[in-house]
Design an enzyme around this catalytic site. Structure first.
Site, short mmCIF file in Angstrom:
data_model
loop_
_atom_site.label_atom_id
_atom_site.label_comp_id
_atom_site.label_asym_id
_atom_site.label_seq_id
_atom_site.Cartn_x
_atom_site.Cartn_y
_atom_site.Cartn_z
N HIS A 133 0.89 -1.28 -0.28
CA HIS A 133 0.31 0.33 -0.21
C HIS A 133 1.09 1.87 0.15
O HIS A 133 0.79 2.33 -0.42
CB HIS A 133 -1.09 0.47 0.87
CG HIS A 133 -2.16 0.72 1.35
ND1 HIS A 133 -3.40 1.55 0.93
CD2 HIS A 133 -1.41 2.19 1.22
CE1 HIS A 133 -4.22 2.91 0.73
NE2 HIS A 133 -2.81 3.42 1.81
N GLU A 134 2.02 1.07 1.18
CA GLU A 134 2.62 2.76 0.66
C GLU A 134 3.49 2.84 -0.21
O GLU A 134 3.71 4.14 -0.89
CB GLU A 134 3.94 2.81 2.56
CG GLU A 134 4.36 3.71 2.81
CD GLU A 134 2.71 4.89 3.15
OE1 GLU A 134 3.32 6.18 2.89
OE2 GLU A 134 1.87 4.30 3.14
#
Length: 292
Positions: free
Chosen positions: A209-210
């Site tokens: 996600h990051e």
């Protein structure tokens, strides 16, 4: 009350396998995302404490993503660098290695695990009990980041971004392509096969996600997706390690991964690590791509 930041704050980690097959640099993405659309699950109405209830976001279409002139990994080409900070137990090192494997499959990019650095990069004045302030770590990464790198630090210690927060899972400076994450609150005790698997599920989810944010992808509001925003573990744990068709298209266009090869490797990864929910979804995606 504990405050969470899940937009530019998240968790990440590390690991190693053979570099996945990739498209020739600059080649356009194919239409593999199209059959995945029928497998997308619509987002329901958010609960009062869920991310979208607190942070109503418009989302980002594929066309908006391309028009934003995102950091494009296939044009440099970029690599992912994982920077351990501090000392890790054998179990924690294993989590890092398995996460490196996953990120390499997920993005189809080379992932480099750097030698660990001491957590003295965070001065005593920036420590709070066993917590580390994120700023000094991010400052260090900015100074040492390779020109073609997306760099994520990982620590087993707890993190906080400032005096107004009890803790965060991680923090990123997206335009600088650096971030830091902690699995301090992800690894439950005692460490057994179940708690280890649960921690790994969380680590690969937050790390992918990051890094997606580092590739200029905004939070997804199209469907249930690993790029959805999250206000805490209760919300993040409810989501699988799966890209919706829109975000799949964004990252395929960005990094040039080969869809079938990627999905085959994801199926094998989830099966190996006993992640049954993600395994079944990855098998569905693979079948849809192979026989649209």
């Amino acid at each position: 009350m504990i405050k969470f930041i899940a937009w530019s704050f998240a968790v990440i980690v590390l690991a190693g396998c053979d570099r996945p097959e990739r498209k020739i640099q600059g080649a356009p993405a194919d239409d593999s995302y199209k059959p995945l659309a029928r497998l997308d699950v619509a987002l329901g109405k958010p609960a009062p404490e869920d991310w979208l209830a607190v942070h109503p976001e418009p989302g980002q279409t594929f066309e908006q993503y391309v028009a934003s002139k995102p950091v494009r990994a296939s044009s440099e080409p970029y690599e992912i660098y994982l920077q351990p900070v501090g000392v890790f137990t054998p179990e924690q090192t294993g989590l890092c290695l398995h996460t490196k494997d996953y990120l390499q499959i997920f993005y189809g990019l080379n992932v480099v695990l750097l030698p660990a650095i001491d957590d003295t990069v965070v001065p005593d004045s920036a420590r709070r009990s066993e917590q580390l302030l994120t700023g000094p770590i991010l400052d260090h990464l900015e100074k040492t980041r390779p020109r073609n790198g997306l760099v994520m630090a990982i620590t087993a210690k707890d993190l906080y971004p400032g005096s107004n927060f009890n803790f965060v899972f991680g923090q990123a400076r997206l335009t600088k392509r650096v971030g830091v994450s902690s699995f301090y609150r992800y690894l439950e005790r005692p460490i057994d096969s179940l708690s280890y698997r649960r921690c790994l599920e969380r680590l690969i989810k937050t790390s992918s996600h990051e890094i997606g944010h580092m590739l200029s992808c905004q939070h997804c509001t199209h469907a249930v997706c690993v790029m959805n925003g999250s206000n805490g573990l209760w919300e993040s744990d409810s989501r699988p390690n799966r890209l919706c068709s829109v975000c799949f298209r964004k990252f395929q266009w960005n990094t040039g991964f080969v869809a079938v090869s990627r999905q085959q490797q994801l199926v094998a990864y989830f099966q190996k690590h006993g992640m049954n929910r993600d395994y079944l979804l990855a098998k569905e995606d693979l079948a849809a791509i192979e026989k649209p």
